[in-house]
Scaffold this motif. Structure first.
Motif, PDB file in Angstrom:
ATOM      1  N   THR A 100     -13.898  -3.307  -3.152  1.00 29.53           N
ATOM      2  CA  THR A 100     -13.640  -3.338  -4.598  1.00 29.53           C
ATOM      3  C   THR A 100     -12.750  -2.179  -5.043  1.00 29.53           C
ATOM      4  N   ASP A 101     -12.030  -1.595  -4.121  1.00 29.31           N
ATOM      5  CA  ASP A 101     -11.136  -0.472  -4.410  1.00 29.31           C
ATOM      6  C   ASP A 101     -10.101  -0.888  -5.453  1.00 29.31           C
ATOM      7  N   SER A 102      -9.899  -0.045  -6.466  1.00 28.53           N
ATOM      8  CA  SER A 102      -8.899  -0.376  -7.494  1.00 28.53           C
ATOM      9  C   SER A 102      -7.486  -0.390  -6.921  1.00 28.53           C
ATOM     10  N   ASP A 103      -7.267   0.348  -5.836  1.00 22.41           N
ATOM     11  CA  ASP A 103      -5.980   0.315  -5.122  1.00 22.41           C
ATOM     12  C   ASP A 103      -6.077  -0.751  -4.035  1.00 22.41           C
ATOM     13  N   GLY A 104      -5.902  -1.997  -4.437  1.00 21.14           N
ATOM     14  CA  GLY A 104      -6.073  -3.100  -3.497  1.00 21.14           C
ATOM     15  C   GLY A 104      -5.087  -3.065  -2.353  1.00 21.14           C
ATOM     16  N   ALA A 105      -3.818  -2.726  -2.646  1.00 17.88           N
ATOM     17  CA  ALA A 105      -2.807  -2.671  -1.588  1.00 17.88           C
ATOM     18  C   ALA A 105      -3.151  -1.591  -0.572  1.00 17.88           C
ATOM     19  N   GLY A 106      -3.574  -0.432  -1.063  1.00 16.71           N
ATOM     20  CA  GLY A 106      -3.966   0.649  -0.163  1.00 16.71           C
ATOM     21  C   GLY A 106      -5.170   0.289   0.674  1.00 16.71           C
ATOM     22  N   ALA A 107      -6.120  -0.431   0.069  1.00 13.90           N
ATOM     23  CA  ALA A 107      -7.321  -0.848   0.794  1.00 13.90           C
ATOM     24  C   ALA A 107      -6.966  -1.810   1.922  1.00 13.90           C
ATOM     25  N   ILE A 108      -6.041  -2.751   1.653  1.00 11.02           N
ATOM     26  CA  ILE A 108      -5.622  -3.692   2.689  1.00 11.02           C
ATOM     27  C   ILE A 108      -4.975  -2.940   3.853  1.00 11.02           C
ATOM     28  N   LYS A 109      -4.084  -2.012   3.548  1.00 10.93           N
ATOM     29  CA  LYS A 109      -3.434  -1.235   4.614  1.00 10.93           C
ATOM     30  C   LYS A 109      -4.474  -0.472   5.433  1.00 10.93           C
ATOM     31  N   ARG A 110      -5.468   0.105   4.764  1.00 12.22           N
ATOM     32  CA  ARG A 110      -6.470   0.925   5.455  1.00 12.22           C
ATOM     33  C   ARG A 110      -7.344   0.092   6.386  1.00 12.22           C
ATOM     34  N   ILE A 111      -7.843  -1.029   5.900  1.00 12.40           N
ATOM     35  CA  ILE A 111      -8.801  -1.784   6.716  1.00 12.40           C
ATOM     36  C   ILE A 111      -8.115  -2.629   7.786  1.00 12.40           C
ATOM     37  N   THR A 112      -6.845  -3.007   7.547  1.00 10.02           N
ATOM     38  CA  THR A 112      -6.153  -3.784   8.584  1.00 10.02           C
ATOM     39  C   THR A 112      -5.547  -2.890   9.654  1.00 10.02           C
ATOM     40  N   SER A 113      -5.003  -1.750   9.266  1.00 10.08           N
ATOM     41  CA  SER A 113      -4.400  -0.856  10.268  1.00 10.08           C
ATOM     42  C   SER A 113      -5.449  -0.243  11.184  1.00 10.08           C
ATOM     43  N   SER A 114      -6.678  -0.108  10.689  1.00  5.73           N
ATOM     44  CA  SER A 114      -7.760   0.447  11.511  1.00  5.73           C
ATOM     45  C   SER A 114      -8.537  -0.638  12.239  1.00  5.73           C
ATOM     46  N   ASN A 115      -8.075  -1.906  12.127  1.00  2.00           N
ATOM     47  CA  ASN A 115      -8.696  -3.033  12.824  1.00  2.00           C
ATOM     48  C   ASN A 115     -10.184  -3.182  12.493  1.00  2.00           C
ATOM     49  N   MET A 116     -10.519  -2.954  11.222  1.00  3.93           N
ATOM     50  CA  MET A 116     -11.904  -3.102  10.790  1.00  3.93           C
ATOM     51  C   MET A 116     -12.297  -4.558  10.625  1.00  3.93           C
ATOM     52  N   VAL A 117     -11.309  -5.444  10.431  1.00  2.81           N
ATOM     53  CA  VAL A 117     -11.585  -6.848  10.122  1.00  2.81           C
ATOM     54  C   VAL A 117     -10.629  -7.747  10.899  1.00  2.81           C
ATOM     55  N   ASP A 118     -11.002  -9.028  10.979  1.00  2.00           N
ATOM     56  CA  ASP A 118     -10.151 -10.020  11.638  1.00  2.00           C
ATOM     57  C   ASP A 118      -9.262 -10.767  10.654  1.00  2.00           C
ATOM     58  N   GLY A 119      -9.603 -10.728   9.373  1.00  5.35           N
ATOM     59  CA  GLY A 119      -8.836 -11.443   8.362  1.00  5.35           C
ATOM     60  C   GLY A 119      -9.244 -10.992   6.982  1.00  5.35           C
ATOM     61  N   VAL A 120      -8.460 -11.419   5.970  1.00  2.00           N
ATOM     62  CA  VAL A 120      -8.657 -10.945   4.597  1.00  2.00           C
ATOM     63  C   VAL A 120      -8.656 -12.124   3.635  1.00  2.00           C
ATOM     64  N   VAL A 121      -9.625 -12.141   2.716  1.00  2.42           N
ATOM     65  CA  VAL A 121      -9.663 -13.114   1.620  1.00  2.42           C
ATOM     66  C   VAL A 121      -9.458 -12.351   0.318  1.00  2.42           C
ATOM     67  N   LEU A 122      -8.533 -12.815  -0.506  1.00  2.83           N
ATOM     68  CA  LEU A 122      -8.297 -12.202  -1.811  1.00  2.83           C
ATOM     69  C   LEU A 122      -8.855 -13.082  -2.915  1.00  2.83           C
ATOM     70  N   LEU A 123      -9.663 -12.482  -3.787  1.00 11.51           N
ATOM     71  CA  LEU A 123     -10.096 -13.119  -5.031  1.00 11.51           C
ATOM     72  C   LEU A 123      -9.405 -12.425  -6.198  1.00 11.51           C
ATOM     73  N   ASP A 124      -9.606 -12.990  -7.399  1.00 13.04           N
ATOM     74  CA  ASP A 124      -9.063 -12.366  -8.613  1.00 13.04           C
ATOM     75  C   ASP A 124      -7.556 -12.176  -8.472  1.00 13.04           C
ATOM     76  N   VAL A 125      -6.880 -13.220  -7.989  1.00 12.29           N
ATOM     77  CA  VAL A 125      -5.437 -13.138  -7.731  1.00 12.29           C
ATOM     78  C   VAL A 125      -4.673 -13.237  -9.050  1.00 12.29           C
ATOM     79  N   THR A 126      -3.695 -12.346  -9.230  1.00 14.02           N
ATOM     80  CA  THR A 126      -2.883 -12.357 -10.437  1.00 14.02           C
ATOM     81  C   THR A 126      -1.483 -12.893 -10.136  1.00 14.02           C
TER      82      THR A 126
END
Length: 334
Positions: A100-126
């Motif tokens: 729920t990080d307000s910096d969504g772009a930064g959060a995506i970079k952090r969790i994907t570059s560190s291989n924390m997850v296999d994939g990403v789902v985005l809600l609340d898309v603008t």
């Protein structure tokens, strides 16, 4: 000793690879086989060793779910989609990391570059969602529930809000209504880029103009006591309206009480039609004719495509899929 995948396979009467496919979702298996495997897992108390699995497969079996909780929004509306994605992921053997990080772009970079997850789902898309460039640049695939302006390279799933509006307006026009009030999402949803809000409103106005009828669009609210004040103000301002369209979860949840206080009977005095899911309607005891918003269907489609892309990065071209709206007549229009 802890039960193994071999113990599960033996109890279910299937091969070890079939159990593995059931847990990973990498290949489709029959419903009967999945039920046998699920029963064996429950009976044996089997749990997957996440560390061993990550070493063996380079997969975490975790999906990131990115969203934001805004103070000026109606929480039960967002919760429907969180539950839908979570349940669909669990059925395919995945856990959810909710971000729920307000910096969504930064959060995506952090969790994907560190291989924390296999994939990403985005809600609340603008409409111009700031997270999309980071998602496109990630090694892991992503899926969106909600339609942005630019869908290039993304799997996107949403309700066809324009068609939903046309369906509702046609329904009311067929019943002879010529003056209609529309309660839209709050102003802040439009300002933040919630495209679903203007996709519905603009399609409703266009369809009404084609039929030669009038729709008076008003912003609704998302927090009490402003919700009831705004509904009463709209109803007072549009006493000539014979029908009310409510595209606002918070407002439709409060509407039965407001109409009861006003002594307004539906559909004798006012026809009402809305958009909400069946579960939402049961939660708030809503008796209104409505288009099904399908949070469960959208969550399942997003997770299904995401799991397929995790298993096979070359799985087909990106998908932009709309759920066709369905109007359930509950007798609130006449």
């Amino acid at each position: 000793m802890m039960p193994t995948i071999g113990d599960v396979a033996k109890a279910a009467g299937v091969s070890r690879s079939t159990v593995s496919y059931a847990l990973s979702g990498n290949r489709p298996i029959s419903r009967e086989t999945r039920e046998r495997i699920d029963a064996a897992i429950a009976e044996l108390g089997f749990t997957v060793n996440a560390g061993a699995r990550a070493l063996a497969t380079s997969q975490t079996m975790v999906l990131a779910l990115l969203l934001q909780f805004h103070e000026d929004e109606f929480p039960p509306a967002m919760l429907q989609y969180i539950l839908a994605v979570s349940e669909a992921a669990r059925e395919r053997g995945y856990d959810i990391l909710m971000v729920t990080d307000s910096d969504g772009a930064g959060a995506i970079k952090r969790i994907t570059s560190s291989n924390m997850v296999d994939g990403v789902v985005l809600l609340d898309v603008t409409h111009d969602d700031p997270r999309l460039d980071a998602l496109r640049a990630a090694r892991q695939p992503g899926a969106l529930v909600g339609l942005p302006r630019d869908t290039e390279g993304l799997d996107v799933f949403d309700l066809d809000f324009g068609e939903a509006a046309r369906l509702i307006v046609d329904h009311l026009y067929g019943l002879g209504h010529h003056e209609i009030a529309l309660v839209s999402p709050p102003r802040h949803v439009f300002e933040r880029g919630g495209a679903y809000a203007w996709r519905f409103r603009d399609a409703a106005l266009e369809r009404a103009a084609r039929h030669g009828i009038r729709i008076h669009a008003h912003y609704g609210e998302s927090q009490q006591p402003a919700i009831e004040r705004s509904l009463n103000a709209i109803l007072d301002a549009r006493r000539d309206a014979t029908a009310l369209i409510v595209h606002n979860d918070a407002s439709i949840a409060a509407l039965p009480g407001v109409l009861r206080e006003r002594g307004t009977q539906v559909p004798r005095d006012l026809s009402v039609v809305s958009l909400y899911s069946r579960d939402f309607g049961r939660t708030f005891l809503l008796p209104y004719t409505a288009v099904e918003t399908s949070p469960d269907g959208l969550g399942r489609k997003a997770v299904q495509h995401l799991v397929r892309r995790i298993a096979d990065p070359d799985y087909g071209p990106p998908v932009v899929g709309f759920i066709e709206p369905e109007l359930t007549d509950r007798g609130s229009t006449a």
